[in-house]
Design a protein around this motif. Structure first.
Motif, PDB file in Angstrom:
ATOM      1  N   ASP A 173       6.650   9.507   7.365  1.00  0.00           N
ATOM      2  CA  ASP A 173       7.784   9.518   6.441  1.00  0.00           C
ATOM      3  C   ASP A 173       8.101   8.130   5.886  1.00  0.00           C
ATOM      4  O   ASP A 173       8.552   8.000   4.743  1.00  0.00           O
ATOM      5  N   PHE A 174       7.905   7.099   6.682  1.00  0.00           N
ATOM      6  CA  PHE A 174       8.306   5.756   6.232  1.00  0.00           C
ATOM      7  C   PHE A 174       7.279   5.088   5.326  1.00  0.00           C
ATOM      8  O   PHE A 174       7.517   3.992   4.823  1.00  0.00           O
ATOM      9  N   MET A 175       6.130   5.733   5.103  1.00  0.00           N
ATOM     10  CA  MET A 175       5.093   5.158   4.244  1.00  0.00           C
ATOM     11  C   MET A 175       5.243   5.666   2.814  1.00  0.00           C
ATOM     12  O   MET A 175       5.255   6.885   2.580  1.00  0.00           O
ATOM     13  N   PRO A 176       5.386   4.772   1.823  1.00  0.00           N
ATOM     14  CA  PRO A 176       5.467   5.215   0.421  1.00  0.00           C
ATOM     15  C   PRO A 176       4.231   6.033   0.031  1.00  0.00           C
ATOM     16  O   PRO A 176       3.105   5.675   0.367  1.00  0.00           O
ATOM     17  N   LYS A 177       4.431   7.124  -0.674  1.00  0.00           N
ATOM     18  CA  LYS A 177       3.361   8.075  -0.940  1.00  0.00           C
ATOM     19  C   LYS A 177       2.328   7.569  -1.940  1.00  0.00           C
ATOM     20  O   LYS A 177       1.200   8.035  -1.960  1.00  0.00           O
ATOM     21  N   ASN A 178       2.690   6.615  -2.793  1.00  0.00           N
ATOM     22  CA  ASN A 178       1.756   6.157  -3.826  1.00  0.00           C
ATOM     23  C   ASN A 178       0.881   4.998  -3.381  1.00  0.00           C
ATOM     24  O   ASN A 178      -0.026   4.579  -4.108  1.00  0.00           O
ATOM     25  N   LEU A 179       1.143   4.440  -2.193  1.00  0.00           N
ATOM     26  CA  LEU A 179       0.451   3.220  -1.788  1.00  0.00           C
ATOM     27  C   LEU A 179      -1.055   3.412  -1.658  1.00  0.00           C
ATOM     28  O   LEU A 179      -1.836   2.556  -2.086  1.00  0.00           O
ATOM     29  N   LEU A 180      -1.494   4.507  -1.048  1.00  0.00           N
ATOM     30  CA  LEU A 180      -2.930   4.708  -0.844  1.00  0.00           C
ATOM     31  C   LEU A 180      -3.651   4.808  -2.181  1.00  0.00           C
ATOM     32  O   LEU A 180      -4.720   4.202  -2.360  1.00  0.00           O
ATOM     33  N   ASP A 181      -3.080   5.535  -3.147  1.00  0.00           N
ATOM     34  CA  ASP A 181      -3.693   5.624  -4.472  1.00  0.00           C
ATOM     35  C   ASP A 181      -3.772   4.251  -5.127  1.00  0.00           C
ATOM     36  O   ASP A 181      -4.773   3.910  -5.768  1.00  0.00           O
ATOM     37  N   ASP A 182      -2.718   3.448  -4.982  1.00  0.00           N
ATOM     38  CA  ASP A 182      -2.708   2.102  -5.570  1.00  0.00           C
ATOM     39  C   ASP A 182      -3.783   1.222  -4.958  1.00  0.00           C
ATOM     40  O   ASP A 182      -4.501   0.506  -5.677  1.00  0.00           O
ATOM     41  N   VAL A 183      -3.895   1.247  -3.624  1.00  0.00           N
ATOM     42  CA  VAL A 183      -4.882   0.405  -2.947  1.00  0.00           C
ATOM     43  C   VAL A 183      -6.298   0.874  -3.277  1.00  0.00           C
ATOM     44  O   VAL A 183      -7.203   0.055  -3.469  1.00  0.00           O
TER      45      VAL A 183
END
Length: 375
Positions: free
Chosen positions: A228-238
């Motif tokens: 829950d505490f991980m922003p959902k778009n971060l993996l796509d951005d990285v």
């Protein structure tokens, strides 16, 4: 949010993983099998996607002395669990205890789980059993010499599972171990590279990923995707950032094997990894290799031990390697073997010998550094 993070790896590879993290801009502290660093949510994603030689990236939730079960219970309960896990979180607890007063791992796990349940129940005003029907948060309490670490695994399946190996032969090398073998050499993307016993192609594929600067974890999923505490778009951005950093370079990588069936398997894996066009796969007996190129690098994992029942056959391969490779003195050779008498049969003492662990199997990396070619 800032986290204390720890990357874990096979024994003997701590310096390689630490170098990876330092090259990514992190300050590190190294212990046996662990490299500590600090980072935020983006760093969790970035290191999972990019680390080639680590097994896992974990968050250190707490560190404390564990001389009694009361120490475990009170310190675990004091962690602000609601900052990390929702009410319905599934939170399996693994436990390890080495050279510690609390040597019963099942009891350590049980006390830890009880402390978490009590803390969560109080925070969420829950009087019935926690549902554990939601996303998984893999936890581990690790006690070594009475020092306890409470860890949250952000990785899930080990980082060696890149996702490209759809076919394999007998006793294949783990992908992160193969990457470490390449990174322990002096190879650069402009040099010839040769894997003479390629099997399912892992060493050559990892070399190609390194040469083209392709992130090893770009195709796989991770445990943190459910947090829950991980922003959902971060993996796509990285992932997008990683793809923009890939290099379109011509690599001179040859992968040979005497078994044509293994060559076909290796090609399938290289295709899945996106590097088939960067590697020349060839059915080639070890003894038949010839080259007029200079300053190349050989990385070999010849059959031995579990991969070959007859030690005499294994040592004939070692002797054949020594005889052939002495004819290419400008090439550097890095040969992994579990044979303590490897140098005797190869016919030459190694420039450097490094102890590594391929799973539970102790192996040595025998390094023969090439001399500089004449100008």
């Amino acid at each position: 949010m800032k986290f204390q993070l720890v990357a874990t790896m096979a024994a003997g590879l701590e310096a390689v993983t630490a170098r990876e993290l330092k090259d990514m801009g992190y300050q590190t502290r190294t212990e046996n099998g662990r490299v500590y660093f600090e980072g935020d949510e983006r760093d969790i994603v970035r290191t999972n996607v990019w680390l080639r030689t680590a097994d896992r990236v974990r968050i250190v939730l707490a560190e404390f002395k564990a001389l009694s079960f009361e120490d475990v219970f009170s310190n675990v309960k004091a962690i602000p669990w609601a900052d990390y896990m929702p009410l319905d979180a599934e939170f399996p607890v693994a436990g390890r205890a080495v050279r510690s007063k609390l040597h019963s791992e099942p009891d350590v796990q049980s006390v830890t789980k009880k402390a978490i349940v009590e803390s969560m129940s109080e925070t969420y005003h829950r009087h019935s059993r926690l549902p554990e029907s939601g996303p998984k948060y893999p936890l581990e309490i690790s006690i070594h010499n009475d020092n306890a670490l409470m860890l949250l695994d952000t990785t899930g399946d080990s980082l060696f599972k890149r996702g490209y190996r759809v076919a394999k032969g007998p006793a294949p090398l783990k992908e992160n171990f193969a990457a470490a073998l390449v990174m322990l050499t002096n190879w650069r993307d402009y040099k010839p590279f040769y894997d003479p016993t390629t099997g399912s192609g892992t060493i050559a594929i990892e070399a190609a990923l390194i040469g083209r600067n392709m992130a090893p974890g770009i195709r796989r999923s991770f445990a943190f995707e459910g947090f829950d505490f991980m922003p959902k778009n971060l993996l796509d951005d990285v992932r997008a950032e990683a793809r923009s950093q890939e290099k379109d370079v011509d690599l001179d990588i040859l992968a040979g094997d005497i078994n044509q069936d293994m060559i076909e398997i290796a090609k399938v894996n290289a295709q899945e990894a996106g590097v088939l066009h960067s590697i020349e796969f060839k059915q080639l007996a070890l003894q038949d290799f010839r080259t007029d190129k200079e300053n190349g690098v050989i990385v070999a994992n010849p059959p031995y031990g579990q991969r070959m029942d007859n030690i005499d056959d294994a040592r004939k391969i070692e002797a054949d390697m020594g005889k052939l490779y002495r004819t290419i003195p400008t090439w550097s050779k890095y040969i992994l073997s579990g044979d303590l008498e490897f140098e005797r049969y190869y016919g030459q003492r190694a420039t450097k010998r490094r102890k590594l662990y391929n799973g539970a199997l102790q192996t040595d990396l025998f390094q023969y550094w090439g001399r500089r070619p004449k100008k």
